[in-house]
Design a protein around this motif. Structure first.
Motif, PDB file in Angstrom:
ATOM      1  N   PHE A 110     -31.201   7.441 -12.560  1.00 42.83           N
ATOM      2  CA  PHE A 110     -30.467   6.547 -11.663  1.00 42.83           C
ATOM      3  C   PHE A 110     -30.278   5.185 -12.315  1.00 42.83           C
ATOM      4  CE2 PHE A 110     -30.796   3.594  -7.822  1.00 42.83           C
ATOM      5  CZ  PHE A 110     -29.435   3.629  -7.571  1.00 42.83           C
ATOM      6  N   LEU A 111     -29.009   4.826 -12.543  1.00 48.04           N
ATOM      7  CA  LEU A 111     -28.658   3.520 -13.106  1.00 48.04           C
ATOM      8  C   LEU A 111     -28.490   2.545 -11.950  1.00 48.04           C
ATOM      9  CD1 LEU A 111     -26.083   4.613 -15.838  1.00 48.04           C
ATOM     10  CD2 LEU A 111     -28.581   4.357 -16.026  1.00 48.04           C
ATOM     11  N   ASP A 112     -29.427   1.640 -11.824  1.00 44.28           N
ATOM     12  CA  ASP A 112     -29.532   0.757 -10.671  1.00 44.28           C
ATOM     13  C   ASP A 112     -29.090  -0.655 -11.027  1.00 44.28           C
ATOM     14  OD1 ASP A 112     -30.181  -0.150  -8.161  1.00 44.28           O
ATOM     15  OD2 ASP A 112     -32.343  -0.070  -8.459  1.00 44.28           O
ATOM     16  N   GLY A 113     -28.090  -1.153 -10.287  1.00 43.71           N
ATOM     17  CA  GLY A 113     -27.611  -2.516 -10.515  1.00 43.71           C
ATOM     18  C   GLY A 113     -27.025  -3.089  -9.243  1.00 43.71           C
ATOM     19  N   GLN A 138     -18.156   2.797  -2.793  1.00 46.58           N
ATOM     20  CA  GLN A 138     -19.201   3.479  -3.556  1.00 46.58           C
ATOM     21  C   GLN A 138     -20.598   3.016  -3.109  1.00 46.58           C
ATOM     22  OE1 GLN A 138     -18.924   4.777  -7.490  1.00 46.58           O
ATOM     23  NE2 GLN A 138     -17.492   6.072  -6.399  1.00 46.58           N
ATOM     24  N   PHE A 139     -20.769   1.713  -2.961  1.00 44.22           N
ATOM     25  CA  PHE A 139     -22.075   1.209  -2.515  1.00 44.22           C
ATOM     26  C   PHE A 139     -22.376   1.635  -1.081  1.00 44.22           C
ATOM     27  CE2 PHE A 139     -22.393  -1.360  -6.313  1.00 44.22           C
ATOM     28  CZ  PHE A 139     -23.762  -1.426  -6.511  1.00 44.22           C
ATOM     29  N   GLY A 140     -21.340   1.754  -0.259  1.00 43.46           N
ATOM     30  CA  GLY A 140     -21.528   2.224   1.110  1.00 43.46           C
ATOM     31  C   GLY A 140     -21.974   3.673   1.159  1.00 43.46           C
ATOM     32  N   THR A 141     -21.542   4.452   0.188  1.00 42.94           N
ATOM     33  CA  THR A 141     -21.879   5.873   0.114  1.00 42.94           C
ATOM     34  C   THR A 141     -23.234   6.110  -0.563  1.00 42.94           C
ATOM     35  OG1 THR A 141     -19.530   6.435  -0.008  1.00 42.94           O
ATOM     36  CG2 THR A 141     -21.064   8.111  -0.779  1.00 42.94           C
ATOM     37  N   LEU A 142     -23.613   5.220  -1.473  1.00 36.47           N
ATOM     38  CA  LEU A 142     -24.815   5.418  -2.293  1.00 36.47           C
ATOM     39  C   LEU A 142     -26.082   5.606  -1.466  1.00 36.47           C
ATOM     40  CD1 LEU A 142     -26.259   5.435  -5.071  1.00 36.47           C
ATOM     41  CD2 LEU A 142     -26.411   2.936  -4.857  1.00 36.47           C
ATOM     42  N   GLU A 143     -26.771   6.703  -1.726  1.00 44.14           N
ATOM     43  CA  GLU A 143     -28.112   6.954  -1.217  1.00 44.14           C
ATOM     44  C   GLU A 143     -29.017   7.047  -2.443  1.00 44.14           C
ATOM     45  OE1 GLU A 143     -27.732  10.658   0.910  1.00 44.14           O
ATOM     46  OE2 GLU A 143     -26.412   9.779   2.417  1.00 44.14           O
ATOM     47  N   PRO A 144     -29.708   5.957  -2.789  1.00 45.89           N
ATOM     48  CA  PRO A 144     -30.555   6.014  -3.983  1.00 45.89           C
ATOM     49  C   PRO A 144     -31.507   7.208  -3.914  1.00 45.89           C
ATOM     50  CG  PRO A 144     -30.424   3.774  -3.171  1.00 45.89           C
ATOM     51  CD  PRO A 144     -29.790   4.661  -2.122  1.00 45.89           C
ATOM     52  N   PRO A 145     -31.799   7.819  -5.054  1.00 50.53           N
ATOM     53  CA  PRO A 145     -32.660   8.999  -5.030  1.00 50.53           C
ATOM     54  C   PRO A 145     -34.064   8.686  -4.522  1.00 50.53           C
ATOM     55  CG  PRO A 145     -32.083   8.405  -7.293  1.00 50.53           C
ATOM     56  CD  PRO A 145     -31.339   7.482  -6.396  1.00 50.53           C
ATOM     57  N   ALA A 146     -34.591   9.612  -3.737  1.00 49.90           N
ATOM     58  CA  ALA A 146     -35.937   9.487  -3.176  1.00 49.90           C
ATOM     59  C   ALA A 146     -36.968   9.955  -4.200  1.00 49.90           C
ATOM     60  CB  ALA A 146     -36.039  10.338  -1.908  1.00 49.90           C
ATOM     61  N   ALA A 147     -38.196   9.551  -3.998  1.00 50.25           N
ATOM     62  CA  ALA A 147     -39.277   9.879  -4.927  1.00 50.25           C
ATOM     63  C   ALA A 147     -39.401  11.380  -5.164  1.00 50.25           C
ATOM     64  CB  ALA A 147     -40.598   9.302  -4.421  1.00 50.25           C
ATOM     65  N   GLU A 148     -39.204  12.185  -4.113  1.00 51.96           N
ATOM     66  CA  GLU A 148     -39.362  13.637  -4.284  1.00 51.96           C
ATOM     67  C   GLU A 148     -38.266  14.256  -5.152  1.00 51.96           C
ATOM     68  OE1 GLU A 148     -37.204  13.118  -0.325  1.00 51.96           O
ATOM     69  OE2 GLU A 148     -38.960  12.200  -1.252  1.00 51.96           O
ATOM     70  N   GLU A 149     -37.206  13.473  -5.438  1.00 52.28           N
ATOM     71  CA  GLU A 149     -36.168  13.955  -6.351  1.00 52.28           C
ATOM     72  C   GLU A 149     -36.561  13.722  -7.820  1.00 52.28           C
ATOM     73  OE1 GLU A 149     -31.884  13.444  -4.891  1.00 52.28           O
ATOM     74  OE2 GLU A 149     -32.952  11.848  -3.820  1.00 52.28           O
ATOM     75  N   ARG A 150     -37.696  13.105  -8.031  1.00 47.14           N
ATOM     76  CA  ARG A 150     -38.235  12.809  -9.365  1.00 47.14           C
ATOM     77  C   ARG A 150     -37.258  12.038 -10.248  1.00 47.14           C
ATOM     78  NH1 ARG A 150     -39.783  16.735 -12.874  1.00 47.14           N
ATOM     79  NH2 ARG A 150     -37.860  17.851 -12.466  1.00 47.14           N
ATOM     80  N   PRO A 151     -36.638  10.971  -9.718  1.00 40.80           N
ATOM     81  CA  PRO A 151     -35.669  10.255 -10.540  1.00 40.80           C
ATOM     82  C   PRO A 151     -36.331   9.387 -11.597  1.00 40.80           C
ATOM     83  CG  PRO A 151     -36.009   9.064  -8.514  1.00 40.80           C
ATOM     84  CD  PRO A 151     -36.813  10.338  -8.404  1.00 40.80           C
ATOM     85  N   ILE A 152     -35.586   9.142 -12.633  1.00 42.12           N
ATOM     86  CA  ILE A 152     -35.931   8.125 -13.614  1.00 42.12           C
ATOM     87  C   ILE A 152     -35.043   6.942 -13.235  1.00 42.12           C
ATOM     88  CG2 ILE A 152     -35.792   7.490 -16.051  1.00 42.12           C
ATOM     89  CD1 ILE A 152     -36.180  10.571 -16.589  1.00 42.12           C
ATOM     90  N   ASN A 153     -35.648   5.888 -12.718  1.00 40.52           N
ATOM     91  CA  ASN A 153     -34.901   4.708 -12.268  1.00 40.52           C
ATOM     92  C   ASN A 153     -34.877   3.670 -13.377  1.00 40.52           C
ATOM     93  OD1 ASN A 153     -34.438   5.558  -9.507  1.00 40.52           O
ATOM     94  ND2 ASN A 153     -36.623   5.236  -9.199  1.00 40.52           N
ATOM     95  N   VAL A 154     -33.666   3.186 -13.695  1.00 36.69           N
ATOM     96  CA  VAL A 154     -33.552   2.160 -14.726  1.00 36.69           C
ATOM     97  C   VAL A 154     -32.620   1.047 -14.265  1.00 36.69           C
ATOM     98  CG1 VAL A 154     -34.119   3.617 -16.715  1.00 36.69           C
ATOM     99  CG2 VAL A 154     -31.772   3.467 -15.955  1.00 36.69           C
TER     100      VAL A 154
END
Length: 176
Positions: A110-113, A138-154
């Motif tokens: 997940f590319l977070d900005g 796009q930001f209105g639609t965005l659901e950042p990945p939850a911990a159980e999705e095992r994302p790599i957040n950057v």
């Protein structure tokens, strides 16, 4: 002696809103780890590209065939014993569920900005089919990945090289 658990990933889905750097980061990451790069945008049917180019946001109905095509490519890649890094917005959990569909060997990056940072980047872009005006959608639609999705957040407020190195440092891959 403790041995860290290794990722058995065969596919990495680099996700985020338009302008977050998905294609650039995914391509550089693929080169860095020796995997094939695929741009999820190339899986869009022409009707989706035309709709986005005209400034209309895609509906979920527009997205299902696109997401299923990418999921099919992930399945083919993994079944063939290959590895790929795929750039794909994957903004909603339901979209990611189609892409990953329970596979433990597919990881999300997940590319977070901030919207402000990404708006600035989009304003400088030339020749891309996603108009800057759709960023709010796009930001209105965005659901950042939850911990159980095992994302790599950057965080994306750094150089491409620093972002790629951050991702690599969070992956536990056997090197090719």
């Amino acid at each position: 002696m403790f041995v860290a658990e290794r990722d058995n990933a065969c596919a990495l889905v680099v996700m985020g809103v338009s302008g977050s750097g998905k294609s650039t980061i995914a391509e550089r990451l693929a080169i860095r780890i020796g995997w094939r790069f695929e741009d999820g945008d190339s899986f869009h049917p022409p009707s989706n590209v035309a709709k986005m180019h005209s400034g209309q946001p895609l509906t979920d109905e527009d997205r299902w065939p696109w997401l299923k095509a990418i999921a099919g490519e992930i399945d083919r890649t993994c079944a063939a014993g290959e590895r790929a890094v795929i750039a794909c917005s994957a903004l909603k959990r339901s979209y990611r569920d189609i892409l990953v569909h329970g596979r433990a060997d597919v990881r999300l990056v997940f590319l977070d900005g901030t919207q402000e940072l990404i708006a600035t980047r989009l304003a400088m872009r030339k020749g891309h089919f996603m108009p800057p005006g759709l960023l709010t959608s796009q930001f209105g639609t965005l659901e950042p990945p939850a911990a159980e999705e095992r994302p790599i957040n950057v965080a994306i407020d750094r150089s491409v090289e620093a972002i790629v190195e951050d991702i690599v440092s969070q992956l536990k891959l056997d090197r090719p």
